[in-house]
Design a protein around this motif. Structure first.
Motif, mmCIF file in Angstrom:
data_model
loop_
_atom_site.group_PDB
_atom_site.id
_atom_site.type_symbol
_atom_site.label_atom_id
_atom_site.label_comp_id
_atom_site.label_asym_id
_atom_site.label_seq_id
_atom_site.Cartn_x
_atom_site.Cartn_y
_atom_site.Cartn_z
ATOM 1 N N ALA A 473 7.369 95.542 -6.894
ATOM 2 C CA ALA A 473 6.982 94.876 -8.135
ATOM 3 C C ALA A 473 5.560 95.280 -8.508
ATOM 4 C CB ALA A 473 7.066 93.371 -7.961
ATOM 5 N N LEU A 493 14.343 91.574 -7.343
ATOM 6 C CA LEU A 493 13.958 92.924 -7.754
ATOM 7 C C LEU A 493 14.023 93.876 -6.563
ATOM 8 C CD1 LEU A 493 11.134 94.181 -9.991
ATOM 9 C CD2 LEU A 493 11.059 94.820 -7.605
ATOM 10 N N ASN A 494 13.505 93.430 -5.438
ATOM 11 C CA ASN A 494 13.486 94.321 -4.277
ATOM 12 C C ASN A 494 14.870 94.505 -3.665
ATOM 13 O OD1 ASN A 494 10.694 95.347 -3.757
ATOM 14 N ND2 ASN A 494 10.265 93.173 -4.054
ATOM 15 N N CYS A 497 16.384 97.072 -5.869
ATOM 16 C CA CYS A 497 15.765 98.349 -5.533
ATOM 17 C C CYS A 497 16.419 98.936 -4.287
ATOM 18 C CB CYS A 497 14.270 98.151 -5.329
ATOM 19 S SG CYS A 497 13.430 99.538 -4.585
ATOM 20 N N THR A 516 22.272 93.063 -11.238
ATOM 21 C CA THR A 516 21.569 92.058 -10.442
ATOM 22 C C THR A 516 21.456 90.753 -11.212
ATOM 23 O OG1 THR A 516 19.533 91.563 -9.217
ATOM 24 C CG2 THR A 516 19.270 92.795 -11.253
ATOM 25 N N GLY A 519 15.655 88.948 -10.912
ATOM 26 C CA GLY A 519 14.788 90.096 -11.118
ATOM 27 C C GLY A 519 13.430 89.640 -11.576
ATOM 28 N N TRP A 520 12.623 90.592 -11.904
ATOM 29 C CA TRP A 520 11.234 90.349 -12.268
ATOM 30 C C TRP A 520 10.786 91.555 -13.078
ATOM 31 C CZ3 TRP A 520 8.312 86.188 -12.193
ATOM 32 C CH2 TRP A 520 6.914 86.277 -12.203
ATOM 33 N N VAL A 523 12.450 95.226 -13.046
ATOM 34 C CA VAL A 523 13.751 95.319 -12.372
ATOM 35 C C VAL A 523 14.682 96.293 -13.100
ATOM 36 C CG1 VAL A 523 14.866 93.388 -13.571
ATOM 37 C CG2 VAL A 523 15.568 93.973 -11.230
ATOM 38 N N TYR A 526 16.066 99.549 -11.667
ATOM 39 C CA TYR A 526 17.110 99.619 -10.652
ATOM 40 C C TYR A 526 18.469 99.129 -11.117
ATOM 41 C CZ TYR A 526 12.687 99.750 -8.236
ATOM 42 O OH TYR A 526 11.414 100.070 -7.871
ATOM 43 N N HIS A 529 21.769 93.665 -15.774
ATOM 44 C CA HIS A 529 21.682 92.227 -15.525
ATOM 45 C C HIS A 529 22.679 91.496 -16.423
ATOM 46 C CE1 HIS A 529 19.918 88.238 -15.061
ATOM 47 N NE2 HIS A 529 19.829 88.150 -16.368
#
Ligand code: MIG
Length: 845
Positions: A473, A493-494, A497, A516, A519-520, A523, A526, A529
């Protein structure tokens, strides 16, 4: 809120007795460890621990009391220093650094200095003038008496101005207080069940699984503390991205309409400021800084079908047959929800329900489907389970400060949570996808990664649990790890990723497709959403559009919602209306709750089936257009679904318009969002607009009353556009775009440029030049029309016919140059040109 007893009963009803008991135990345990590790360096024990435990420590985000009293502000300026292109201002109690990021963007960091602050060498002559950093297109001015910042446009006009100095509170928060211009509008902030214009609301940044949500519920799964401000009747725009990943709250004028307050639970604060003046420019710059969507595979734009859950295998095969044979509805993606797993153990299959998944997937592939699997972050704490054992041995899971692995209840029961902020863990997790990828699984769907833990509303990993940092991030990265307070918002997010990078490693020639839930900021690099667990009702349908619009204004453009809504029973009409809108959204997937009946395009019989099929077919014909919009988004960060203000920001009529949208450059879509409605008002901004269905010409700006019977929603095409369409197909890649049809809509002032992007839709060869970009320049002139068609790139789409349809043509042409044949269709008021090729096309009347 519900009483604990009601909560308990609700839990038992929806997930069963054992998980509910686990959840209760988790709630108690969380409270215990939060008390124990309140100061991680000196954990409590014995009686003091018991006492702290009994004093209730409420968990975020549902408890967020107003900030405590202000204990510090910067005070007067002491010294100013130039630092590589930027500025460092030392105040009596704080240090400010401003660093340029671009000609129109800066990064601002505020740190409190040592309590006294007076240890600083007193400057020879205290600075009198306001320190100032002047960039090519943005100036920041700092008030010497208290550090208030003003941002100025190149012409000296104020773009943003602090109403009060930055302030630190007794309870460990930092406050930024900005003046709100009288006619300002606010957008962005990620996923919000709020109006498009966020002004007047209060929004918390703390990723949360609300279980289900209604309009007004906040926060939800995915927050992005990026605030876009539009003011001066739309002539001025700026953006502010808060970098802190800790919990924060933006009051956009509820407490005081003249100020907006950004409140951050942290010791220092960092933000990036972007100047427009156009919203489009800010988005380009913002996504240049925080990342853009990759080019997803073309099939991601197909229609997707999901439910919680399709199982066993025979049910999945029937679904495939229903699409291809029984109902002949196009479809690309079949998504398998949590029941495919063995006791919800991630990266396993329930071999009774799915005895031979590789075979099933191969058969689905042969029918043209892609298979997407849900994966949750929680790893069942079961010593007989390989993933848990391995994770434990290798130290992959989040731990308490005392080194004990954090265990929380989710679908599999008590589970451990990988620390995705650690690059080692991301690599491990990515590799765990190997077996599924080798079986042929095409895409992955990361759920529950706020992360959600069963328990009270908003239950998550307890605050004291440790993380490596904030991973990928953007923001203030702690050097020696942090606790969950700082890592919470970036957990999803990770995870995304880890998944996307894992897929890229495992299948280097194919483009990953990951969806996903959480997220943040950033995001989008990757994953796609979706807006998750809404309800099958009309207010939720209406809420979806502003949500998707604000996500797009936060950098997250590949989105959509569960068509038909998630919880509850959709009616045929609701499903059809929801689908009609979603056909113009990047992610077009029907999905529903475990306890709802099937929500498939044929579930309500006629007349819905025919309408649904026609709209999904339309989406497949529009693929060349939608794919071009996706490519453009990957290049520039401009969303695919856009509020009208993105293109017409100086038109105050569109600043709060949230029931119509632009899809790509050419289409204006006005969905039907109410039950029983067969007509609606549509605002058309300036310029000429062609009715997509009837070719009736309208001139904006102004309102039109449009027909909207069940089988149609109002759609308009912007004059000057060349809208590329392909043939009908049951799935992406079933046949080439042959014929490719270019729909030409004349009537724009001057020349207008449209693009068409194509490549193999699947591999990464486009990065090495294997793409074909068409550039159409359309200019109308009295008595004629010229179309210049150029191409660039090395991709060969194969032999095919290209037809051109010129819309709104009353009579046959006198001459046509650049096509093999021409035919005027008076009833359709269009001119059909067959067999065109790149070069010049001239029509004269
Ligand atoms: O606790 O996997 O938003 O789409 O069907 C619920 C089951 C977990 C939440 C997701 C939803 C999915 C469901 N999941």
């Amino acid at each position: 809120m519900s009483s604990p007893l009601l909560l308990l009963l609700r839990g038992i009803q929806s997930v069963g007795l054992r998980p509910t008991m686990d959840a209760v135990a988790h709630a108690v345990r969380s409270r215990w460890v939060e008390a124990k590790f309140a100061d991680p360096r000196r954990p409590l024990r014995g009686l003091p621990l018991l006492r702290a435990f009994l004093r209730r420590i409420p968990s975020p985000p549902y408890s967020f009391p107003p900030p405590g009293p202000i204990v510090a502000t910067p005070g007067p300026l002491r010294a100013v220093r130039q630092t590589d292109g930027g500025l460092e201002c030392r105040f009596a109690h704080a240090v400010l650094t401003i660093t340029p990021l671009a000609p129109d963007a800066v990064r601002v960091v505020w740190r409190r200095s040592a309590p006294a602050g007076d240890d600083l060498p007193a400057p020879q002559s205290p600075p009198q003038d306001a320190p100032q950093l002047s960039l090519e297109r943005l100036t920041c001015r700092v008030a010497p008496e208290d550090g208030r910042i003003t941002f100025l446009a190149p012409d000296g006009e104020t773009v943003a101005e602090e109403a009060a100095p930055v302030a630190w509170t007794a309870d460990g928060r930092v406050l930024l207080r900005w003046q709100t211009p009288p006619n300002a509008h606010f957008y962005g902030l990620g996923e919000r069940a709020a109006p498009l214009d966020l002004r007047g609301g209060v929004y918390v940044h703390w990723n949360t699984d609300p279980r289900t949500y209604d309009p007004g519920d906040d926060p939800l799964y995915l927050c992005v503390p990026f605030l876009l401000t539009l003011h001066r009747d739309g002539h001025q725009a700026c953006g502010l991205l808060l970098e802190n990943t800790t919990r924060s709250r933006f009051d956009l004028g509820r407490a005081d309409p003249a100020t907006h307050v950004l409140e951050v639970e942290d010791e220092e604060v960092a933000y990036r400021f972007f100047y427009g003046p156009t919203v489009a420019h800010i988005l380009e710059r913002f996504t240049e800084q925080t990342g853009r969507h990759p080019l997803f595979p073309l099939w991601a734009l197909g229609y997707h079908q999901c439910r919680w859950s399709y199982y066993p295998e025979a049910r999945v095969r029937r679904l495939a047959r229903d699409f291809r044979e029984t109902h002949r509805v196009p479809c690309d993606g079949i998504h398998l929800d949590i029941h495919y797993m063995d006791g919800y153990r991630v990266f396993t299959w329930d071999r009774e329900r799915f005895p031979d998944p590789a075979r099933l997937i191969a058969d689905l592939h042969a029918q043209g489907f892609k298979v997407v699997l849900i994966v949750d972050p929680g790893v069942k704490a079961d010593r007989k389970y390989r993933v848990f054992r391995e994770g434990l041995e290798k130290g992959m899971f989040c731990r308490y400060p005392d080194g004990k692995v954090f265990i929380g209840p989710v679908w599999p029961g008590n589970s451990a949570f990988p620390d995705f902020t650690d690059p080692r863990v991301r690599a491990w997790w990515g590799d765990l996808h190997r077996e599924l990828v080798e079986m042929g699984v095409d895409g992955f769907w990361d759920d529950m990664n706020e992360p959600a833990v069963f328990g009270e509303d908003g239950a998550t990993i307890p605050a004291p649990v440790r993380h490596a940092g904030i991973g990928e991030a953007p923001g203030l990265a702690p050097s020696d790890g942090c606790d969950h307070r700082r890592a919470h918002n970036v957990y999803g997010l990770n995870m995304a990723c880890a998944t996307a990078e894992g897929l890229a490693r495992l299948r280097p020639d194919r483009r990953p497709f990951v969806i996903t839930r959480s997220g943040w900021t950033g995001v989008q690099r990757y994953a796609a959403h979706w807006t998750a667990d809404n309800r099958s009702d009309w207010p939720s349908l209406r809420q979806t559009l502003p949500m998707v619009l604000n996500l797009g204004l936060s950098g997250i453009a590949f989105t959509g919602s569960d068509i038909g809504g998630f919880e509850g029973f959709a009616t045929g009409e609701l499903f059809t209306r929801w689908l009609q809108m979603s056909v113009f959204f990047p992610f077009c997937r029907a999905h529903t709750y475990a306890f709802s009946p099937d929500q498939e395009p044929w579930s309500w019989g006629e007349p819905y089936l025919t309408v649904n099929r026609e709209f999904i077919r339309l989406r497949y014909r529009l693929l060349p257009y939608l794919y071009t919009a996706l490519w453009q988004c990957a290049r520039t960060g401009l969303p695919i679904v856009r509020p009208l203000l993105l293109d017409f920001q100086d038109d105050p009529a569109v600043h709060s318009l949230e029931d119509e949208f632009l899809c790509g450059d050419a289409l204006l879509v006005a969905p039907v969002l109410e039950e029983g409605v067969t007509a609606r008002r549509v605002y058309l901004p300036r310029g000429v607009w062609w009715d997509f269905w009837t070719d009736v010409r309208h001139e904006g700006p102004g309102w039109v009353e449009a027909e909207a019977p069940l089988e149609r929603i109002p759609v308009y095409v912007r004059a000057g556009a060349v809208l590329p369409t392909g043939p009908e197909m049951d799935y992406v890649g079933q046949r080439p775009w042959d014929p490719l049809t270019l729909h030409v809509y004349p009537g724009a002032e001057g020349a207008a440029v449209s693009l068409l992007y194509e490549d193999d839709g699947e591999t990464t060869a486009y990065r090495r030049g294997a793409y074909l970009l068409h550039r159409f320049t359309l200019s109308g002139r009295a008595g004629g029309l010229d179309l210049f068609w150029e191409t660039e790139g090395a991709y060969d789409p194969g032999p095919r016919r290209v037809d051109i349809v010129v819309h709104g043509v009353e009579r046959g042409p006198a001459s046509v140059e650049g096509a093999q044949a021409a035919e005027h269709l008076p009833a359709a008021r269009c001119l059909r040109l067959v067999g065109a090729r790149p070069g010049v096309l001239r029509v004269r009347w």
